[in-house]
Design a protein around this motif. Structure first.
Motif, PDB file in Angstrom:
ATOM      1  N   PRO A  55      22.494  39.218  49.254  1.00 52.18           N
ATOM      2  CA  PRO A  55      23.946  39.141  49.103  1.00 52.18           C
ATOM      3  C   PRO A  55      24.683  40.215  49.877  1.00 52.18           C
ATOM      4  O   PRO A  55      25.762  39.949  50.435  1.00 52.18           O
ATOM      5  CB  PRO A  55      24.188  39.307  47.604  1.00 52.18           C
TER       6      PRO A  55
ATOM      7  N   LEU B 214      27.681  39.699  52.795  1.00 49.69           N
ATOM      8  CA  LEU B 214      29.017  40.313  52.883  1.00 49.69           C
ATOM      9  C   LEU B 214      29.432  40.519  54.335  1.00 49.69           C
ATOM     10  O   LEU B 214      30.616  40.455  54.663  1.00 49.69           O
ATOM     11  CB  LEU B 214      29.036  41.658  52.159  1.00 49.69           C
TER      12      LEU B 214
ATOM     13  N   GLY C 132      31.453  37.890  55.600  1.00 44.93           N
ATOM     14  CA  GLY C 132      32.747  37.693  54.955  1.00 44.93           C
ATOM     15  C   GLY C 132      33.852  38.579  55.482  1.00 44.93           C
ATOM     16  O   GLY C 132      35.013  38.419  55.115  1.00 44.93           O
TER      17      GLY C 132
ATOM     18  N   PRO D 258      36.712  39.908  57.809  1.00 43.87           N
ATOM     19  CA  PRO D 258      37.591  39.247  58.774  1.00 43.87           C
ATOM     20  C   PRO D 258      37.248  39.648  60.205  1.00 43.87           C
ATOM     21  O   PRO D 258      36.960  40.819  60.482  1.00 43.87           O
ATOM     22  CB  PRO D 258      38.980  39.764  58.396  1.00 43.87           C
TER      23      PRO D 258
ATOM     24  N   LEU E 205      38.082  23.451  53.840  1.00 44.94           N
ATOM     25  CA  LEU E 205      37.722  22.273  53.056  1.00 44.94           C
ATOM     26  C   LEU E 205      36.202  22.038  52.973  1.00 44.94           C
ATOM     27  O   LEU E 205      35.688  21.807  51.872  1.00 44.94           O
ATOM     28  CB  LEU E 205      38.422  21.048  53.663  1.00 44.94           C
TER      29      LEU E 205
ATOM     30  N   ALA F 179      38.643  33.630  50.433  1.00 46.10           N
ATOM     31  CA  ALA F 179      38.366  34.911  51.086  1.00 46.10           C
ATOM     32  C   ALA F 179      38.261  34.712  52.585  1.00 46.10           C
ATOM     33  O   ALA F 179      38.681  35.549  53.375  1.00 46.10           O
ATOM     34  CB  ALA F 179      37.078  35.522  50.540  1.00 46.10           C
TER      35      ALA F 179
ATOM     36  N   THR G 242      39.016  40.976  51.059  1.00 41.05           N
ATOM     37  CA  THR G 242      37.939  40.013  51.275  1.00 41.05           C
ATOM     38  C   THR G 242      36.631  40.483  50.637  1.00 41.05           C
ATOM     39  O   THR G 242      35.905  39.678  50.073  1.00 41.05           O
ATOM     40  CB  THR G 242      37.701  39.762  52.777  1.00 41.05           C
ATOM     41  N   LEU G 243      36.346  41.792  50.711  1.00 38.93           N
ATOM     42  CA  LEU G 243      35.100  42.259  50.111  1.00 38.93           C
ATOM     43  C   LEU G 243      35.131  42.082  48.597  1.00 38.93           C
ATOM     44  O   LEU G 243      34.143  41.664  47.999  1.00 38.93           O
ATOM     45  CB  LEU G 243      34.825  43.724  50.471  1.00 38.93           C
TER      46      LEU G 243
ATOM     47  N   ASN H   9      34.626  38.382  47.896  1.00 36.70           N
ATOM     48  CA  ASN H   9      33.237  37.976  48.102  1.00 36.70           C
ATOM     49  C   ASN H   9      32.318  38.555  47.041  1.00 36.70           C
ATOM     50  O   ASN H   9      31.401  37.887  46.568  1.00 36.70           O
ATOM     51  CB  ASN H   9      32.762  38.424  49.486  1.00 36.70           C
ATOM     52  N   ALA H  10      32.579  39.808  46.665  1.00 35.81           N
ATOM     53  CA  ALA H  10      31.725  40.441  45.674  1.00 35.81           C
ATOM     54  C   ALA H  10      31.858  39.723  44.332  1.00 35.81           C
ATOM     55  O   ALA H  10      30.857  39.490  43.638  1.00 35.81           O
ATOM     56  CB  ALA H  10      32.081  41.915  45.536  1.00 35.81           C
TER      57      ALA H  10
ATOM     58  N   ILE I  33      29.846  36.596  44.542  1.00 37.61           N
ATOM     59  CA  ILE I  33      28.403  36.846  44.460  1.00 37.61           C
ATOM     60  C   ILE I  33      28.006  37.177  43.026  1.00 37.61           C
ATOM     61  O   ILE I  33      27.006  36.694  42.503  1.00 37.61           O
ATOM     62  CB  ILE I  33      28.005  37.973  45.433  1.00 37.61           C
TER      63      ILE I  33
ATOM     64  N   ARG J 264      27.947  34.037  40.971  1.00 39.51           N
ATOM     65  CA  ARG J 264      26.785  33.209  41.261  1.00 39.51           C
ATOM     66  C   ARG J 264      25.567  33.771  40.533  1.00 39.51           C
ATOM     67  O   ARG J 264      24.783  33.053  39.935  1.00 39.51           O
ATOM     68  CB  ARG J 264      26.550  33.213  42.772  1.00 39.51           C
TER      69      ARG J 264
ATOM     70  N   ARG K 263      23.561  31.893  37.525  1.00 37.31           N
ATOM     71  CA  ARG K 263      22.168  31.523  37.699  1.00 37.31           C
ATOM     72  C   ARG K 263      21.334  32.067  36.549  1.00 37.31           C
ATOM     73  O   ARG K 263      20.354  31.494  36.123  1.00 37.31           O
ATOM     74  CB  ARG K 263      21.677  32.088  39.021  1.00 37.31           C
TER      75      ARG K 263
END
Lengths: 308, 307
Positions: A124, A128, A131, A133, B158, B212, B287-288, B291-292, B295, B298, B302
Motif C-alpha cells: 500500500p 501511494l 496517488g 498528483p 468513471l 483523490a 490526496t495522501l 488515499n490513506a 487503504i 480496504r 478485509r
C-alpha cells in the motif's frame, strides 16, 4: 385462463404487474448508465477523427510522418510529428530504465522473500506513489531532481528529458511492482515446491521457475507502464522544456506529444483554426499508440490467467 | 563420498547462500527506493512550502505580487468541481457496475461494454481533455466552466468507480442473494436492500480513490482552457433571496488547486515557486489523506468480513 380472470387482470393492475414494471425500469436505467462508457469511447474517437480529418485535408499525412520539424505556431510552419515522437520516446525509455529494474526486483522481493508483515505494509505504501498528483511530480522534477543532477552533470540544462523521465519512472514503479507481484503470486505453489525439492535455493526458484512462469503477466505490467509513461503529461510539460527538438539525447530539452497539447491549450487558440486542429491530430496519434499498447497488455494478461 | 566432493558441495552451497543474501539486500533497496523517493518528495515540498502556509495564503486571490497571492479561488474551485464530479461519477459508476455484474447477459454487447471500461481506464487523461474541448466546450456550448470541468473529471474516473463496484458486488456470496429471493424479494429489492448494503464499504473505498485522483488531475483541465488567474469567486449556490438556490456557479469560469500550482511552477521567479510548493503541500496532503483513508478502509474491511 377464463375470460373473467383476464378482465380482472387488466382492469386493476396487480401488485405483480407494478413490480414487474418497476423491475424493468430499473434495468433500463442501469443499462443506460452502463452505455455511458461506450458513448465516451465513441465521442473520443469521433471528435479526434473529425478534427484530424480537417487537419489532414490541409497537411498531407506523408508530411506529418516524415517532416523533421514541428513548428505550427511559427511563421515558417512545419507539421512533422517526429520531434514530438522522439521526445515522447526518450522520456519513456528513461522512465522504463528506472521503473522496470526497480519495480521487477521489488516485486520478486515482495512476492518471494519478504515476510507477510513487510508485504502488507510496503505494497500500500508503494501504491501511494501512484496517488500523488502529477503536477507535484513536475515540481519535484524541475526543482529537486534537475538541480541534484546538475551537481554531477554540470552541463545539464534547466529543462531536460532526463529528470522528467526519472520522475515518471518513479511514478510508475507501483504499476510495475504491483502487477508483477500479482502475476508471480498467481504461480501455483507446487511449482515452487518442486523446485525446492530438487535442491534449488529461494533465489534460484524465483529467477528460474517463478519468473519464467509469470512472464506474460510481468510483460503485461511493463506494457501498462509504457502506456502510462507515454501518456504522462504534467511532468514533461513542467520539466522537459517547451521546444520540439528532434533528438535522442536525454540531456537535452524537448517536447513530448502531451506537453505540446498542454502548451497550445495554454494560449487562447481560435476554435477551428489549423493550430486548434493540430492538438487533435497529435491527440489521435497519442491515442493510437497507447491503445495498441493497452490491447497487447490486455491479451498478455488474459494469457497468463488462462494457464493456471 | 570423498572429502574433496563434500568440500566442493559446501562451496556451492555457500556461494548460493551468499547470492541469496546479496539479492535480498538488493531487493530490499529496490523496494525502499519508491518509499524513500516518496518521503524525499514530501519533505522537500514541505520544507519549501510550509512557511508560506498561513491564513492569508488560504484567503487571498492570486496576485502579480507573489507575497500577496493565495489559493482562495483555487480551493473553492476544486471543491465546486469535485461536487459536480462526485454527483455524476458516483451514481453513473455504481449503476453501470451493478448492470455489468448483476444484469448483463453474456453477449456481444456486454462484452463490448466490458472491453470499453478496461480500455477507457488506459486512455491518457489529456485525451479526456480533448474530448471535453470538442464535446462540452464547443459541441454543447457549456464553455470553460465548472460544469465542463466536473463532467470531464467524472468521465475520467468513471472506470475506477465501475471496476470497484463490480469487485465489491462479486465479493458478496450467492447465499445472501438466494436468501433474499427465498423471502420473496424481487431482483432489484435483493440488490438494493441486501447486496448493496454489504458492499457499501468497498464501493466507498473506490469512490475515495477516484475522487483523490480527480482532485489532483491537471492535464484535462488545462486542455479545456481553465484559467490560471481568477480573482473572484463564482456565485454562491445558496442565495439570500428567492429561489434561494442558484445554479449560476455551474457556468462560471474557474481555477483549481493543481492548475494554480502549475501556473506558479511555470513562472521563473523564485517567490512564485515557493507559492507553488505551498499549494503542492495542500494538494499532496489532500490526496495522501484520501488515499490513506481508502487503504485503511480496504484493510479493515478485509479483516472484518468473513462470509
Amino acid at each position: 385462463m377464463t375470460v373473467a380472470k383476464k378482465t380482472l387482470l387488466f382492469s386493476k393492475p396487480s401488485a405483480k404487474v407494478r413490480r414487474d414494471l418497476r423491475e424493468r425500469a430499473v434495468e433500463i436505467v442501469l443499462f443506460l448508465a452502463a452505455l455511458t462508457s461506450v458513448a465516451t469511447t465513441i465521442a473520443i474517437l469521433a471528435i479526434l477523427l473529425y478534427e484530424s480529418i480537417l487537419f489532414f485535408q490541409k497537411v498531407p499525412l506523408w508530411k506529418f510522418i516524415t517532416d523533421t520539424q514541428w513548428t505550427p505556431l511559427f511563421d515558417d510552419k512545419h507539421y512533422g510529428i517526429l520531434p514530438l515522437i522522439s521526445g515522447t520516446l526518450v522520456t519513456t525509455v528513461v522512465a522504463l530504465l528506472v521503473a522496470v529494474p526497480i519495480g521487477t526486483i521489488a516485486a520478486i522481493y515482495l512476492s518471494e522473500f519478504a515476510p507477510v508483515v513487510v508485504r502488507e505494509v510496503v505494497k500500500p505504501a508503494l501504491e501511494l506513489l501512484a496517488g500523488i498528483p502529477t503536477v507535484v511530480y513536475g515540481y519535484f522534477a524541475l526543482l529537486f531532481v534537475t538541480p541534484l543532477l546538475q551537481v554531477f552533470l554540470p552541463d545539464l540544462p534547466g529543462f531536460n528529458m532526463l529528470s522528467a523521465g526519472i520522475i515518471i519512472g518513479i511514478m510508475i514503479i507501483p504499476y510495475v511492482s504491483s502487477l508483477s507481484e500479482d502475476a508471480m503470486r498467481a504461480v501455483p505453489s507446487y511449482l515452487r515446491e518442486g523446485s525446492y525439492a530438487t535442491g534449488a535455493t529461494r533465489l534460484q526458484t524465483a529467477l528460474r521457475v517463478v519468473l519464467p512462469a509469470s512472464i506474460s503477466g510481468i510483460s503485461a505490467a511493463y506494457i501498462l507502464a509504457i502506456s502510462r509513461a507515454v501518456g504522462e503529461t504534467m511532468v514533461v510539460a513542467i520539466a522537459a522544456g517547451g521546444q520540439p527538438n528532434l533528438t535522442w539525447n536525454p540531456m537535452e530539452p524537448a517536447q513530448t506529444m502531451t506537453a505540446y497539447i498542454v502548451s497550445v491549450s495554454l494560449g487562447d487558440l481560435p476554435h477551428g483554426s489549423l493550430e486548434y486542429e493540430t492538438i487533435f491530430a497529435v491527440g489521435l496519434t497519442l491515442l493510437l499508440i497507447t491503445l495498441s499498447f493497452n490491447i497487447i497488455g490486455h491479451f498478455l494478461t488474459k494469457r497468463y490467467r488462462e494457464i493456471y | 563420498m570423498t572429502s574433496a566432493n563434500i568440500h566442493k558441495i559446501r562451496n556451492i552451497i555457500n556461494r548460493n547462500k551468499r547470492a541469496e543474501f546479496i539479492f535480498s539486500i538488493i531487493g530490499l533497496l529496490a523496494m525502499l527506493t519508491g518509499i524513500i523517493a516518496l518521503m524525499v518528495l514530501v519533505i522537500d515540498l514541505i520544507s519549501d512550502g510550509f512557511p508560506r502556509l498561513d491564513w492569508q495564503f488560504f484567503t487571498s486571490f492570486p496576485s502579480r505580487k507573489p507575497e500577496q497571492a493565495g489559493i482562495f479561488s483555487a480551493w473553492v474551485g476544486s471543491i465546486l468541481v469535485m461536487l459536480v464530479t462526485a454527483s455524476v461519477a458516483i451514481p453513473v459508476g455504481i449503476a453501470s457496475g451493478i448492470y455489468l455484474e448483476e444484469y448483463a447477459k453474456k453477449n456481444w454487447l456486454s462484452d463490448l461494454i466490458e472491453i470499453n471500461v478496461t480500455n477507457l481506464a488506459g486512455v491518457p487523461s489529456i485525451i479526456y481533455g480533448l474530448l471535453a474541448l470538442g464535446l462540452f466546450v464547443y459541441g454543447l456550448n457549456l464553455g470553460q466552466s465548472i460544469l465542463t470541468a466536473g463532467l470531464t473529471l467524472a468521465l475520467l474516473v468513471l472506470p475506477v468507480v465501475i471496476v470497484t463496484t463490480r469487485e465489491a458486488l462479486r465479493a458478496v456470496p450467492g447465499s445472501i442473494r438466494e436468501a433474499a429471493y427465498a423471502c420473496g424479494a424481487s431482483k432489484w429489492q435483493m440488490i438494493w436492500d441486501h447486496v448493496l448494503r454489504y458492499s457499501t464499504g468497498t464501493i466507498l473505498t473506490g469512490i475515495i480513490v477516484a475522487l483523490a485522483r480527480a482532485i489532483g488531475e491537471t492535464a484535462p483541465l488545462v486542455t479545456i482552457g481553465a484559467l490560471t488567474f481568477i480573482a473572484f469567486l463564482p456565485d454562491p449556490p445558496i442565495q439570500g433571496q428567492f429561489p434561494y438556490i442558484s445554479f449560476a456557479w455551474l457556468l462560471a469560469p474557474f481555477t483549481v488547486l493543481p492548475i494554480q500550482m502549475f501556473d506558479w511552477v511555470s513562472r521563473p521567479q523564485e517567490e512564485f515557486q515557493v507559492n507553488a510548493a505551498a499549494a503542492g503541500v495542500v494538494l499532496i496532503a489532500l490526496t495522501l489523506v484520501m488515499n490513506a483513508v481508502a487503504i485503511y478502509f480496504r484493510y479493515r474491511l478485509r479483516k472484518n468480513i468473513k462470509w
